[in-house]
Design an enzyme around this catalytic site. Structure first.
Site, PDB file in Angstrom:
ATOM      1  N   LYS A 114      -2.141  -2.536   8.067  1.00  0.00           N
ATOM      2  CA  LYS A 114      -3.223  -1.998   8.890  1.00  0.00           C
ATOM      3  C   LYS A 114      -3.219  -2.680  10.260  1.00  0.00           C
ATOM      4  CE  LYS A 114      -6.255  -0.701   5.054  1.00  0.00           C
ATOM      5  NZ  LYS A 114      -7.572  -0.891   4.409  1.00  0.00           N
ATOM      6  N   HIS A 126      -2.322   2.423  -5.909  1.00  0.00           N
ATOM      7  CA  HIS A 126      -3.254   1.329  -5.629  1.00  0.00           C
ATOM      8  C   HIS A 126      -3.555   0.515  -6.886  1.00  0.00           C
ATOM      9  CE1 HIS A 126      -5.273  -0.168  -2.102  1.00  0.00           C
ATOM     10  NE2 HIS A 126      -6.321  -0.484  -2.823  1.00  0.00           N
ATOM     11  N   HIS A 153      -4.468  -8.691   3.497  1.00  0.00           N
ATOM     12  CA  HIS A 153      -5.910  -8.630   3.716  1.00  0.00           C
ATOM     13  C   HIS A 153      -6.278  -9.416   4.973  1.00  0.00           C
ATOM     14  CE1 HIS A 153      -6.921  -7.743  -0.783  1.00  0.00           C
ATOM     15  NE2 HIS A 153      -6.673  -6.652  -0.101  1.00  0.00           N
ATOM     16  N   ARG A 206      -0.947  -2.004  -7.091  1.00  0.00           N
ATOM     17  CA  ARG A 206      -1.268  -3.064  -6.113  1.00  0.00           C
ATOM     18  C   ARG A 206      -2.272  -4.043  -6.730  1.00  0.00           C
ATOM     19  NH1 ARG A 206      -1.657  -4.377  -0.492  1.00  0.00           N
ATOM     20  NH2 ARG A 206      -3.783  -4.694   0.264  1.00  0.00           N
ATOM     21  N   ARG A 218       0.852  -1.186   0.000  1.00  0.00           N
ATOM     22  CA  ARG A 218       0.000   0.000   0.000  1.00  0.00           C
ATOM     23  C   ARG A 218       0.890   1.240   0.000  1.00  0.00           C
ATOM     24  NH1 ARG A 218      -2.223  -3.446   4.025  1.00  0.00           N
ATOM     25  NH2 ARG A 218      -4.346  -4.166   3.547  1.00  0.00           N
ATOM     26  N   TYR A 248     -10.402  -9.981  -7.056  1.00  0.00           N
ATOM     27  CA  TYR A 248      -9.474 -10.115  -8.180  1.00  0.00           C
ATOM     28  C   TYR A 248      -9.828 -11.295  -9.074  1.00  0.00           C
ATOM     29  CZ  TYR A 248      -6.852  -6.730  -5.537  1.00  0.00           C
ATOM     30  OH  TYR A 248      -6.496  -5.598  -4.849  1.00  0.00           O
TER      31      TYR A 248
END
Length: 301
Positions: free
Chosen positions: A170, A240, A266, A243, A146, A275
């Site tokens: 995150k 992004h 994730h 990514r 990211r 995806y």
């Protein structure tokens, strides 16, 4: 219609919605009240699910997007919840209204051939800025990082012995991403040039500006936007998108979905599964081009 001012006060002082949100609610309810006036409905208690569905159909026929229609119905759900609290109505008639299906927005990505051309044929330059900018593109494409992760990347997160990055995503969740040979070559070239220019570098960040300061979001975005603009017509040319390109390329080449999930950081598989839609589109296109009966069968569909 009665109770609207009380409702707006409820939004502001009890729900503590922003002024922007309250303005959106007011616009939605102004439109709904105009519709009720056309239908000669003056009391909230006379509004039924059927009435709301009729308004929804009118919005769709006027060309309002499914996403916007869904938001407007959500406004009514909040309103009728408030009216129930005030004992104005007995039930939330908006609650069971089925809203239009919102089409899934597939993640944009750059073609592998375009990324190959960018990294193999576009001239970045051999000075500090050129080596850094190419490294930025390569880190995104080879790791799926990211933007915030790349900007915050520190020297100590490079495990040179095992050729991996330790990425903190995150909620500070750590993940390990391999550094492939091509990326390692660019990384070493950049570090050599950086350390020559800034032998007493004191900040801990891997990627820095020409003044020796850590790179920042806008700078990285401009670099990515500029170079993608030279090879791709994709509308959004952002970090992004690279990514997404990383994930799509892995999936197209047979990588396990759970492995991609871990590489991207994730928290659940559902976020990664989007995806598969891009991959399906590619497989569908290949099938139609290659299968001898595909063209004939389309005549019957």
């Amino acid at each position: 219609m009665q109770y609207l001012e009380s409702f707006y006060n409820y939004l502001q002082y009890e729900r503590r919605n922003s002024s922007h949100t309250i303005v959106a609610y007011k616009n939605d309810l102004r439109q709904f009240c105009e519709f009720l006036e056309q239908e000669n409905i003056e009391l909230w208690v006379n509004v039924t699910s059927k009435v709301i569905r009729s308004w929804m159909v009118q919005l769709v026929n006027e060309g309002v997007s499914p996403r916007t229609v869904t938001r407007k119905i959500s406004t009514l759900k909040v309103l009728f919840k408030f009216l129930m609290l005030e004992d104005v109505v007995d039930s939330n008639v908006a609650k069971h209204v089925i809203t239009p299906k919102i089409p899934k927005k597939l993640p944009a990505f750059v073609k592998e051939t375009e990324m190959d051309f960018l990294l193999d044929s576009i001239e970045f330059g051999q000075d500090f800025t050129g080596l850094r900018d190419k490294l930025i593109i390569e880190i995104f494409y080879h790791t799926g990082m990211r933007l915030s992760e790349l900007v915050g990347l520190m020297d100590c997160q490079i495990d040179a012995g095992n050729d991996v990055f330790k990425i903190y995503g995150k909620r500070s969740k750590e993940r390990i991403v391999p550094i492939i040979k091509e990326l390692k070559v660019s990384l070493v070239r950049y570090l050599n040039e950086r350390d020559k220019l800034f032998p007493e570098k004191r900040n801990p960040y891997l990627l820095i500006t020409e003044k020796g300061l850590p790179v920042y979001h806008k700078l990285v975005y401009r670099v990515v936007n500029s170079y993608l603009g030279q090879v791709s017509t994709v509308v959004k040319k952002s970090p992004h998108v690279i990514r997404h390109t990383f994930a799509t390329a892995l999936l197209n080449r047979g990588a396990d979905l759970n492995a991609i999930k871990e590489l991207l950081g994730h928290s659940n598989l559902a976020a990664t599964e989007i995806y598969t839609h891009n991959t399906f589109e590619k497989l569908n296109s290949i099938y139609k081009q290659a299968h001898p009966r595909a063209e004939k069968m389309e005549d019957y569909i």
